[in-house]
Write a protein that holds these residues in place. Sequence first.
Motif, PDB file in Angstrom:
ATOM      1  N   ASN A  86      24.847 -60.557 -29.976  1.00 31.45           N
ATOM      2  CA  ASN A  86      23.841 -61.561 -30.335  1.00 31.45           C
ATOM      3  C   ASN A  86      22.790 -60.924 -31.234  1.00 31.45           C
ATOM      4  OD1 ASN A  86      25.091 -63.505 -28.860  1.00 31.45           O
ATOM      5  ND2 ASN A  86      23.506 -63.727 -27.304  1.00 31.45           N
ATOM      6  N   SER A  87      22.436 -61.606 -32.311  1.00 31.52           N
ATOM      7  CA  SER A  87      21.421 -61.110 -33.247  1.00 31.52           C
ATOM      8  C   SER A  87      20.057 -61.669 -32.871  1.00 31.52           C
ATOM      9  CB  SER A  87      21.765 -61.522 -34.682  1.00 31.52           C
ATOM     10  OG  SER A  87      23.022 -61.020 -35.066  1.00 31.52           O
ATOM     11  N   LYS A  88      19.051 -60.800 -32.907  1.00 33.37           N
ATOM     12  CA  LYS A  88      17.681 -61.215 -32.638  1.00 33.37           C
ATOM     13  C   LYS A  88      16.775 -60.600 -33.696  1.00 33.37           C
ATOM     14  CE  LYS A  88      18.909 -63.303 -28.871  1.00 33.37           C
ATOM     15  NZ  LYS A  88      18.908 -64.805 -28.817  1.00 33.37           N
ATOM     16  N   ARG A  89      16.010 -61.429 -34.399  1.00 35.69           N
ATOM     17  CA  ARG A  89      15.099 -60.925 -35.432  1.00 35.69           C
ATOM     18  C   ARG A  89      13.665 -61.154 -34.986  1.00 35.69           C
ATOM     19  NH1 ARG A  89      12.298 -62.856 -40.120  1.00 35.69           N
ATOM     20  NH2 ARG A  89      12.070 -61.171 -41.631  1.00 35.69           N
ATOM     21  N   HIS A  90      12.946 -60.051 -34.766  1.00 36.21           N
ATOM     22  CA  HIS A  90      11.546 -60.109 -34.344  1.00 36.21           C
ATOM     23  C   HIS A  90      10.776 -59.055 -35.142  1.00 36.21           C
ATOM     24  CE1 HIS A  90      12.632 -62.752 -31.019  1.00 36.21           C
ATOM     25  NE2 HIS A  90      13.542 -61.878 -30.629  1.00 36.21           N
ATOM     26  N   PRO A  91      10.387 -59.345 -36.380  1.00 36.15           N
ATOM     27  CA  PRO A  91       9.758 -58.334 -37.247  1.00 36.15           C
ATOM     28  C   PRO A  91       8.529 -57.685 -36.613  1.00 36.15           C
ATOM     29  CG  PRO A  91      10.296 -60.308 -38.503  1.00 36.15           C
ATOM     30  CD  PRO A  91      10.507 -60.647 -37.068  1.00 36.15           C
ATOM     31  N   GLY A  92       8.539 -56.346 -36.573  1.00 34.98           N
ATOM     32  CA  GLY A  92       7.388 -55.593 -36.129  1.00 34.98           C
ATOM     33  C   GLY A  92       7.137 -55.577 -34.631  1.00 34.98           C
ATOM     34  N   THR A  96      10.824 -54.021 -24.891  1.00 38.12           N
ATOM     35  CA  THR A  96      10.868 -53.257 -23.647  1.00 38.12           C
ATOM     36  C   THR A  96      11.785 -53.988 -22.678  1.00 38.12           C
ATOM     37  OG1 THR A  96       8.561 -52.594 -24.004  1.00 38.12           O
ATOM     38  CG2 THR A  96       9.489 -52.188 -21.835  1.00 38.12           C
ATOM     39  N   ALA A  97      12.750 -53.253 -22.085  1.00 41.16           N
ATOM     40  CA  ALA A  97      13.734 -53.941 -21.253  1.00 41.16           C
ATOM     41  C   ALA A  97      14.230 -53.046 -20.132  1.00 41.16           C
ATOM     42  CB  ALA A  97      14.910 -54.410 -22.115  1.00 41.16           C
ATOM     43  N   GLY A  98      14.792 -53.682 -19.104  1.00 39.51           N
ATOM     44  CA  GLY A  98      15.398 -53.013 -17.967  1.00 39.51           C
ATOM     45  C   GLY A  98      15.998 -54.054 -17.050  1.00 39.51           C
ATOM     46  N   GLY A  99      17.219 -53.817 -16.549  1.00 42.36           N
ATOM     47  CA  GLY A  99      17.883 -54.804 -15.700  1.00 42.36           C
ATOM     48  C   GLY A  99      18.168 -56.076 -16.474  1.00 42.36           C
ATOM     49  N   LEU A 100      17.660 -57.196 -15.990  1.00 41.73           N
ATOM     50  CA  LEU A 100      17.802 -58.473 -16.699  1.00 41.73           C
ATOM     51  C   LEU A 100      16.507 -58.893 -17.386  1.00 41.73           C
ATOM     52  CD1 LEU A 100      19.910 -60.589 -14.169  1.00 41.73           C
ATOM     53  CD2 LEU A 100      20.694 -59.486 -16.265  1.00 41.73           C
ATOM     54  N   GLY A 101      15.482 -58.045 -17.316  1.00 44.17           N
ATOM     55  CA  GLY A 101      14.191 -58.382 -17.908  1.00 44.17           C
ATOM     56  C   GLY A 101      14.023 -57.791 -19.293  1.00 44.17           C
ATOM     57  N   MET A 102      13.294 -58.508 -20.133  1.00 45.15           N
ATOM     58  CA  MET A 102      12.993 -58.029 -21.477  1.00 45.15           C
ATOM     59  C   MET A 102      11.681 -58.655 -21.937  1.00 45.15           C
ATOM     60  SD  MET A 102      15.301 -58.124 -24.961  1.00 45.15           S
ATOM     61  CE  MET A 102      16.237 -56.672 -24.457  1.00 45.15           C
ATOM     62  N   ARG A 103      10.885 -57.832 -22.641  1.00 50.45           N
ATOM     63  CA  ARG A 103       9.609 -58.303 -23.177  1.00 50.45           C
ATOM     64  C   ARG A 103       9.494 -57.931 -24.645  1.00 50.45           C
ATOM     65  NH1 ARG A 103       5.671 -59.912 -19.669  1.00 50.45           N
ATOM     66  NH2 ARG A 103       6.186 -59.801 -17.450  1.00 50.45           N
ATOM     67  N   LEU A 104       8.837 -58.838 -25.399  1.00 48.02           N
ATOM     68  CA  LEU A 104       8.522 -58.600 -26.807  1.00 48.02           C
ATOM     69  C   LEU A 104       7.016 -58.528 -26.922  1.00 48.02           C
ATOM     70  CD1 LEU A 104      10.945 -61.134 -28.534  1.00 48.02           C
ATOM     71  CD2 LEU A 104      11.271 -58.679 -28.298  1.00 48.02           C
ATOM     72  N   ASP A 105       6.495 -57.328 -27.179  1.00 46.28           N
ATOM     73  CA  ASP A 105       5.045 -57.120 -27.199  1.00 46.28           C
ATOM     74  C   ASP A 105       4.399 -57.666 -25.925  1.00 46.28           C
ATOM     75  OD1 ASP A 105       5.176 -55.836 -29.603  1.00 46.28           O
ATOM     76  OD2 ASP A 105       4.368 -57.470 -30.797  1.00 46.28           O
ATOM     77  N   ILE A 107       5.476 -60.036 -23.910  1.00 49.88           N
ATOM     78  CA  ILE A 107       5.799 -61.429 -23.569  1.00 49.88           C
ATOM     79  C   ILE A 107       7.264 -61.502 -23.148  1.00 49.88           C
ATOM     80  CG2 ILE A 107       5.921 -63.800 -24.403  1.00 49.88           C
ATOM     81  CD1 ILE A 107       3.705 -63.101 -26.376  1.00 49.88           C
ATOM     82  N   GLY A 108       7.525 -62.059 -21.966  1.00 46.73           N
ATOM     83  CA  GLY A 108       8.875 -62.116 -21.437  1.00 46.73           C
ATOM     84  C   GLY A 108       9.792 -63.052 -22.216  1.00 46.73           C
ATOM     85  N   VAL A 109      11.054 -62.622 -22.399  1.00 42.82           N
ATOM     86  CA  VAL A 109      12.087 -63.437 -23.058  1.00 42.82           C
ATOM     87  C   VAL A 109      13.369 -63.335 -22.229  1.00 42.82           C
ATOM     88  CG1 VAL A 109      11.158 -63.240 -25.391  1.00 42.82           C
ATOM     89  CG2 VAL A 109      12.720 -61.490 -24.548  1.00 42.82           C
ATOM     90  N   GLY A 110      14.253 -64.299 -22.394  1.00 42.90           N
ATOM     91  CA  GLY A 110      15.481 -64.341 -21.606  1.00 42.90           C
ATOM     92  C   GLY A 110      16.703 -63.817 -22.331  1.00 42.90           C
ATOM     93  N   HIS A 111      16.514 -62.917 -23.291  1.00 44.07           N
ATOM     94  CA  HIS A 111      17.643 -62.450 -24.099  1.00 44.07           C
ATOM     95  C   HIS A 111      18.731 -61.780 -23.259  1.00 44.07           C
ATOM     96  CE1 HIS A 111      15.309 -63.675 -27.371  1.00 44.07           C
ATOM     97  NE2 HIS A 111      14.842 -62.527 -27.812  1.00 44.07           N
ATOM     98  N   VAL A 112      18.349 -60.933 -22.299  1.00 46.07           N
ATOM     99  CA  VAL A 112      19.350 -60.182 -21.526  1.00 46.07           C
ATOM    100  C   VAL A 112      20.146 -61.123 -20.628  1.00 46.07           C
ATOM    101  CG1 VAL A 112      19.725 -58.302 -19.887  1.00 46.07           C
ATOM    102  CG2 VAL A 112      17.904 -58.118 -21.589  1.00 46.07           C
TER     103      VAL A 112
END
Length: 321
Positions: A86-92, A96-105, A107-112
């Motif tokens: 899966n492609s994800k574009r988040h410039p800059g 941060t991720a671990g397990g099923l959790g992921m954050r962008l700056d 903020i939590g996202v459901g990518h994993v």
Amino acid sequence: MPAQSLIEKLLSEWDAGRIHPGPSGQIVIDDEARGWYDGVLGERQTALELSLLGPEWTILHSIPIGERGTDIDHLAIGPCGVFVINSKRHPGKTVTAGGLGMRLDGIGVGHVSSIARQTAQVEGRLSSRCGFAVPVEGILSFVDVRRIVIKAPLGENGTRIWAVHDSQLSTTLHGPRVMSDEQLARLVSVASLPGTWSKSTVSSRPGAHLIQEFAALEQEVDPYLESRGADALVSSQPRLPRQPARATRPRRGPRTTTAPSRRGSDLMRRAIVGLVTALVTIIVGIIALEMMAHALVAATQVPTMVPTTTPTATGTPGPAP
């Protein structure tokens, strides 16, 4: 073609008026449509990286799966296994991720969670139709992010998920061989059948036509995005092709990766080349000046004629005949 469903959605946003002329006549893309546009750029960049893999790999893009209108961005099938990408574009952004959790700056996202579900779905479909167990791994390909920090292995219940910069895809995909030639041939045959992924099929628009339409849209939208900030156009700038790296897959565990600074390396390379060129020019000039000086000295010297003498009968020198 890469990002086909996203391009179709983006063009429908154009038709719906969410991409339109602004007050100054410049084409404006609303925030509602901007996400689709970024998605297209991300999938196209990931597809470019995947195109650098060797001929032993089969890459499929934009595979419609199920009945809800979702699709698989990329599917890579090769001697080292099967990978849902899966492609994800988040410039800059910092990931941060671990397990099923992921954050962008932060903020939590459901990518994993999303790719874990899709990976399990693909594994089940391919295994049931191929007649043998097909292990599938998931990869999140991040385009233009600043940094990726993995604090713990991603996924759960044995599902293996990777989160990497798009430029690291070749390294991540290359590992020990797990597929025979017969298994690969069977997998490619099954994966290429529309019925493997969906019970119903619909006609898609011609890929070449979609490429032309998106190119026209990109040409109109880019000036507006450029006026809003250089980061908006990071991934739309042309990149130099890279050769695929033949390396083992990264170890699972905490790690931090930083996107390489292409602009910084280019400036450093140019500075070194300029310095070497200047030094060579100075050395050549010094050598040339020394040669000219020697030539001038030689030209101003007047040769001295020394008369030749022969011994006389008395043993004293006298003039030569």
